[in-house]
Design a protein around this motif. Structure first.
Motif, PDB file in Angstrom:
ATOM      1  N   MET A   1      -6.075  -4.912   5.167  1.00 36.99           N
ATOM      2  CA  MET A   1      -5.029  -3.927   4.863  1.00 36.99           C
ATOM      3  C   MET A   1      -4.890  -3.711   3.349  1.00 36.99           C
ATOM      4  N   LEU A   2      -5.135  -4.775   2.578  1.00 36.68           N
ATOM      5  CA  LEU A   2      -5.024  -4.671   1.127  1.00 36.68           C
ATOM      6  C   LEU A   2      -6.009  -3.639   0.588  1.00 36.68           C
ATOM      7  N   LEU A   3      -7.226  -3.610   1.150  1.00 35.65           N
ATOM      8  CA  LEU A   3      -8.227  -2.645   0.702  1.00 35.65           C
ATOM      9  C   LEU A   3      -7.761  -1.220   0.978  1.00 35.65           C
ATOM     10  N   TRP A   4      -7.118  -1.004   2.128  1.00 38.91           N
ATOM     11  CA  TRP A   4      -6.587   0.320   2.463  1.00 38.91           C
ATOM     12  C   TRP A   4      -5.515   0.744   1.445  1.00 38.91           C
ATOM     13  N   ILE A   5      -4.653  -0.185   1.071  1.00 34.26           N
ATOM     14  CA  ILE A   5      -3.575   0.118   0.118  1.00 34.26           C
ATOM     15  C   ILE A   5      -4.147   0.467  -1.256  1.00 34.26           C
ATOM     16  N   ILE A   6      -5.117  -0.330  -1.709  1.00 35.46           N
ATOM     17  CA  ILE A   6      -5.750  -0.073  -3.009  1.00 35.46           C
ATOM     18  C   ILE A   6      -6.442   1.286  -2.998  1.00 35.46           C
ATOM     19  N   ALA A   7      -7.208   1.547  -1.936  1.00 36.16           N
ATOM     20  CA  ALA A   7      -7.927   2.816  -1.819  1.00 36.16           C
ATOM     21  C   ALA A   7      -6.958   3.996  -1.818  1.00 36.16           C
ATOM     22  N   THR A   8      -5.850   3.847  -1.120  1.00 35.49           N
ATOM     23  CA  THR A   8      -4.857   4.927  -1.030  1.00 35.49           C
ATOM     24  C   THR A   8      -4.224   5.219  -2.387  1.00 35.49           C
ATOM     25  N   PHE A   9      -3.768   4.184  -3.067  1.00 38.44           N
ATOM     26  CA  PHE A   9      -3.104   4.383  -4.354  1.00 38.44           C
ATOM     27  C   PHE A   9      -4.065   4.987  -5.381  1.00 38.44           C
ATOM     28  N   VAL A  10      -5.271   4.414  -5.477  1.00 36.73           N
ATOM     29  CA  VAL A  10      -6.245   4.894  -6.464  1.00 36.73           C
ATOM     30  C   VAL A  10      -6.657   6.331  -6.162  1.00 36.73           C
ATOM     31  N   ALA A  11      -6.923   6.630  -4.883  1.00 42.11           N
ATOM     32  CA  ALA A  11      -7.368   7.968  -4.491  1.00 42.11           C
ATOM     33  C   ALA A  11      -6.327   9.031  -4.836  1.00 42.11           C
ATOM     34  N   PHE A  12      -5.069   8.739  -4.550  1.00 44.43           N
ATOM     35  CA  PHE A  12      -4.041   9.753  -4.787  1.00 44.43           C
ATOM     36  C   PHE A  12      -3.550   9.758  -6.233  1.00 44.43           C
ATOM     37  N   PHE A  13      -3.826   8.700  -6.962  1.00 40.40           N
ATOM     38  CA  PHE A  13      -3.617   8.746  -8.411  1.00 40.40           C
ATOM     39  C   PHE A  13      -4.584   9.764  -9.016  1.00 40.40           C
ATOM     40  N   VAL A  14      -5.846   9.710  -8.561  1.00 40.51           N
ATOM     41  CA  VAL A  14      -6.860  10.662  -9.022  1.00 40.51           C
ATOM     42  C   VAL A  14      -6.476  12.083  -8.599  1.00 40.51           C
ATOM     43  N   LYS A  15      -5.952  12.218  -7.388  1.00 36.13           N
ATOM     44  CA  LYS A  15      -5.492  13.525  -6.886  1.00 36.13           C
ATOM     45  C   LYS A  15      -4.418  14.103  -7.805  1.00 36.13           C
ATOM     46  N   GLY A  16      -3.451  13.300  -8.175  1.00 37.03           N
ATOM     47  CA  GLY A  16      -2.396  13.764  -9.064  1.00 37.03           C
ATOM     48  C   GLY A  16      -2.902  14.054 -10.455  1.00 37.03           C
ATOM     49  N   LEU A  17      -3.927  13.313 -10.876  1.00 41.41           N
ATOM     50  CA  LEU A  17      -4.469  13.460 -12.225  1.00 41.41           C
ATOM     51  C   LEU A  17      -5.264  14.746 -12.389  1.00 41.41           C
ATOM     52  N   CYS A  18      -6.152  15.033 -11.429  1.00 45.62           N
ATOM     53  CA  CYS A  18      -7.045  16.183 -11.613  1.00 45.62           C
ATOM     54  C   CYS A  18      -7.033  17.190 -10.466  1.00 45.62           C
ATOM     55  N   GLY A  19      -6.246  16.948  -9.398  1.00 44.36           N
ATOM     56  CA  GLY A  19      -6.093  17.944  -8.349  1.00 44.36           C
ATOM     57  C   GLY A  19      -7.039  17.812  -7.176  1.00 44.36           C
ATOM     58  N   PHE A  20      -8.067  16.980  -7.281  1.00 46.93           N
ATOM     59  CA  PHE A  20      -9.016  16.792  -6.183  1.00 46.93           C
ATOM     60  C   PHE A  20      -9.676  15.424  -6.339  1.00 46.93           C
ATOM     61  N   ALA A  21     -10.729  15.184  -5.565  1.00 48.89           N
ATOM     62  CA  ALA A  21     -11.533  13.947  -5.601  1.00 48.89           C
ATOM     63  C   ALA A  21     -10.858  12.772  -4.914  1.00 48.89           C
ATOM     64  N   ASN A  22      -9.676  12.965  -4.328  1.00 50.66           N
ATOM     65  CA  ASN A  22      -9.019  11.871  -3.623  1.00 50.66           C
ATOM     66  C   ASN A  22      -9.844  11.387  -2.431  1.00 50.66           C
ATOM     67  N   THR A  23     -10.449  12.330  -1.706  1.00 50.58           N
ATOM     68  CA  THR A  23     -11.250  11.949  -0.544  1.00 50.58           C
ATOM     69  C   THR A  23     -12.515  11.222  -0.964  1.00 50.58           C
ATOM     70  N   LEU A  24     -13.137  11.690  -2.046  1.00 52.90           N
ATOM     71  CA  LEU A  24     -14.326  11.020  -2.550  1.00 52.90           C
ATOM     72  C   LEU A  24     -14.022   9.571  -2.920  1.00 52.90           C
ATOM     73  N   VAL A  25     -12.922   9.363  -3.635  1.00 55.50           N
ATOM     74  CA  VAL A  25     -12.541   8.017  -4.065  1.00 55.50           C
ATOM     75  C   VAL A  25     -12.160   7.156  -2.859  1.00 55.50           C
ATOM     76  N   PHE A  26     -11.348   7.708  -1.977  1.00 56.31           N
ATOM     77  CA  PHE A  26     -10.875   6.997  -0.788  1.00 56.31           C
ATOM     78  C   PHE A  26     -12.052   6.530   0.073  1.00 56.31           C
ATOM     79  N   THR A  27     -12.984   7.461   0.337  1.00 59.73           N
ATOM     80  CA  THR A  27     -14.131   7.135   1.186  1.00 59.73           C
ATOM     81  C   THR A  27     -15.109   6.209   0.488  1.00 59.73           C
TER      82      THR A  27
END
Length: 238
Positions: free
Chosen positions: A1-27
């Protein structure tokens, strides 16, 4: 579950930063140990509200001449991608995904270095839209859309507004398709609900940082991360 939480936070941090790439980071983070059939529906449910937030925040910059044709082309390819997600070996999907990550990262880097923006092509619009629809169905990846919208948009705010609006249309359609094919399950919905606070925290942190950090530096960090992730994902599945 920890990996899911890390992936979620990092992915959507990138989403907020540049508007996309959240799925790339998450996956890329979860792809080393989780089947894509479980990753895509969870990320889709998390990304849906995030796209509404970014679109509302930048609504004054929306350009419908970009949003409408891209949305229609993406919808045309999405159902094919959703079908392939259930019928293609996940190993080959991950190799393909890794190659897409690298391609998008290199294309973004070259576009940022170019002194002049390339002229918009109607043929390119059709190709990018259809292929992006296929990728959205497979992985929820709209990175090729981002590459095109980045050329067409005049500012970072306009880019975020345009790309998020297209994602809302695509996300709505893909949720319906995923439900029809049984890709979205009760367990994936529960997981998305549990991860939603971390997604929102990452999103707003990214938005805040985007106002304080140099935009070019932020994009270069994302590009470097995507290239490393893509190479690693391919290497682990060959």
């Amino acid at each position: 579950m920890l990996l899911w939480i890390i992936a979620t936070f990092v992915a959507f941090f990138v989403k907020g930063l540049c508007g996309f790439a959240n799925t790339l980071v998450f996956t890329s983070i979860l792809g080393f140990g989780v089947n894509n059939l479980n990753i895509s529906p969870t990320e889709l449910l998390l990304g849906y509200p995030a796209n509404f937030i970014l679109t509302l925040q930048n609504r004054k910059k929306l350009n419908l001449s970009i949003v409408i044709p891209l949305s229609l082309l993406v919808l045309a390819g999405s159902i094919v991608g959703a079908f392939l997600l259930k019928s293609v070996n996940a190993k080959y999907l991950k190799i393909f995904f890794g190659a897409v990550v690298i391609f998008v990262a290199i294309e973004t880097y070259l576009r940022e270095r170019a002194k002049k923006k390339a002229e918009l092509s109607k043929i390119l619009l059709v190709i990018v839209g259809l292929f992006s629809g296929l990728l959205c169905g497979l992985f929820g990846v709209g990175a090729l859309l981002a590459a095109y919208a980045g050329r067409a948009s005049k500012s970072s705010d306009e880019f975020k507004a345009n790309i998020s609006a297209v994602f809302i249309v695509e996300n709505t359609f893909r949720i319906i398709v995923y439900l029809f094919f049984g890709v979205i399950t009760l367990s994936s919905a529960k997981l998305a609900l549990m991860l939603l606070p971390f997604a929102l925290a990452g999103l707003f942190a990214g938005i805040k940082c985007s106002r304080a950090i140099n935009e070019k530096s932020a994009k270069n960090i994302v590009i470097a991360f995507l290239i490393i992730s893509g190479l690693s994902l391919i290497a682990r599945n060959l």
